[in-house]
Motif scaffolding. Structure first.
Motif, PDB file in Angstrom:
ATOM      1  N   ASN A   8       0.844  -1.188   0.000  1.00  0.00           N
ATOM      2  CA  ASN A   8       0.000   0.000   0.000  1.00  0.00           C
ATOM      3  C   ASN A   8       0.885   1.246   0.000  1.00  0.00           C
ATOM      4  O   ASN A   8       1.956   1.255   0.630  1.00  0.00           O
ATOM      5  CB  ASN A   8      -0.915   0.018   1.230  1.00  0.00           C
ATOM      6  N   THR A   9       0.429   2.262  -0.706  1.00  0.00           N
ATOM      7  CA  THR A   9       1.162   3.512  -0.809  1.00  0.00           C
ATOM      8  C   THR A   9       0.206   4.692  -0.692  1.00  0.00           C
ATOM      9  O   THR A   9      -1.016   4.537  -0.849  1.00  0.00           O
ATOM     10  CB  THR A   9       1.904   3.608  -2.158  1.00  0.00           C
ATOM     11  N   ALA A  10       0.760   5.856  -0.437  1.00  0.00           N
ATOM     12  CA  ALA A  10      -0.023   7.088  -0.416  1.00  0.00           C
ATOM     13  C   ALA A  10       0.871   8.217  -0.912  1.00  0.00           C
ATOM     14  O   ALA A  10       2.089   8.180  -0.703  1.00  0.00           O
ATOM     15  CB  ALA A  10      -0.540   7.381   0.981  1.00  0.00           C
ATOM     16  N   TYR A  11       0.228   9.208  -1.547  1.00  0.00           N
ATOM     17  CA  TYR A  11       0.983  10.283  -2.168  1.00  0.00           C
ATOM     18  C   TYR A  11       0.371  11.643  -1.843  1.00  0.00           C
ATOM     19  O   TYR A  11      -0.842  11.760  -1.616  1.00  0.00           O
ATOM     20  CB  TYR A  11       0.987  10.099  -3.689  1.00  0.00           C
ATOM     21  N   ALA A  12       1.212  12.657  -1.896  1.00  0.00           N
ATOM     22  CA  ALA A  12       0.721  14.019  -1.805  1.00  0.00           C
ATOM     23  C   ALA A  12      -0.058  14.351  -3.067  1.00  0.00           C
ATOM     24  O   ALA A  12       0.220  13.799  -4.143  1.00  0.00           O
ATOM     25  CB  ALA A  12       1.885  14.983  -1.627  1.00  0.00           C
ATOM     26  N   ASP A  13      -1.005  15.255  -2.943  1.00  0.00           N
ATOM     27  CA  ASP A  13      -1.838  15.607  -4.098  1.00  0.00           C
ATOM     28  C   ASP A  13      -1.005  16.161  -5.250  1.00  0.00           C
ATOM     29  O   ASP A  13      -1.316  15.918  -6.424  1.00  0.00           O
ATOM     30  CB  ASP A  13      -2.897  16.620  -3.686  1.00  0.00           C
ATOM     31  N   PHE A  14       0.041  16.889  -4.943  1.00  0.00           N
ATOM     32  CA  PHE A  14       0.804  17.535  -6.017  1.00  0.00           C
ATOM     33  C   PHE A  14       1.572  16.521  -6.862  1.00  0.00           C
ATOM     34  O   PHE A  14       2.052  16.835  -7.934  1.00  0.00           O
ATOM     35  CB  PHE A  14       1.777  18.587  -5.456  1.00  0.00           C
ATOM     36  N   VAL A  15       1.712  15.297  -6.387  1.00  0.00           N
ATOM     37  CA  VAL A  15       2.410  14.262  -7.154  1.00  0.00           C
ATOM     38  C   VAL A  15       1.655  13.955  -8.442  1.00  0.00           C
ATOM     39  O   VAL A  15       2.268  13.761  -9.489  1.00  0.00           O
ATOM     40  CB  VAL A  15       2.587  12.999  -6.296  1.00  0.00           C
ATOM     41  N   LYS A  16       0.335  13.884  -8.356  1.00  0.00           N
ATOM     42  CA  LYS A  16      -0.533  13.731  -9.537  1.00  0.00           C
ATOM     43  C   LYS A  16      -0.104  12.579 -10.438  1.00  0.00           C
ATOM     44  O   LYS A  16       0.017  12.728 -11.644  1.00  0.00           O
ATOM     45  CB  LYS A  16      -0.575  15.037 -10.327  1.00  0.00           C
ATOM     46  N   SER A  17       0.217  11.466  -9.832  1.00  0.00           N
ATOM     47  CA  SER A  17       0.599  10.241 -10.548  1.00  0.00           C
ATOM     48  C   SER A  17       1.945  10.340 -11.238  1.00  0.00           C
ATOM     49  O   SER A  17       2.319   9.457 -12.013  1.00  0.00           O
ATOM     50  CB  SER A  17      -0.462   9.853 -11.585  1.00  0.00           C
TER      51      SER A  17
END
Length: 123
Positions: free
Chosen positions: A57-66
């Motif tokens: 499982n992973t999580a990212y900041a919104d600014f990463v945007k894939s």
């Protein structure tokens, strides 16, 4: 206790890609969730990405945007941050961090930090 050392090529052109690595010491790497944070000049350090102990499982900041992908290889005691489509706004010192058990977006939740590696993005 775990010690962390980041590495990766420091300068890339806008639109380019870069992979950061973070090597951990010790035999219990798979006990730690890992995170990447970054700090640009004059700004607070901010969350970028986090991954569970097993990598499921992973999580990212919104600014990463894939654009970014965090991954890990527990056999090599290493966590990675693949960064694509880089922009000058991504220039910062990037830090990896470790915390026991569960992943987190919160900087203060991490007990162990690397020294950071500079990423510069040219236009």
């Amino acid at each position: 206790q775990v010690q962390l050392v980041e590495s990766g090529v420091g300068l890339v052109q806008a639109g380019g890609s870069l992979r950061l690595s973070c090597a951990a010491s010790g035999r219990t790497f798979n006990s730690y969730a890992m995170g990447w944070f970054r700090q640009a000049p004059g700004k607070d350090r901010e969350f970028v990405a986090t991954i569970t102990r097993t990598g499921d499982n992973t999580a990212y900041a919104d600014f990463v945007k894939s654009r970014f992908t965090i991954s890990r290889n527990n056999a090599k005691n290493t966590v990675y941050l693949q960064m694509n489509s880089l922009t000058p706004e991504d220039a910062a010192v990037y830090y990896c961090a470790a915390r026991l058990y569960s992943l987190s977006r919160i900087e203060s939740a991490y007990a162990y930090w690397g020294q950071g590696t500079q990423v510069d993005v040219s236009t």
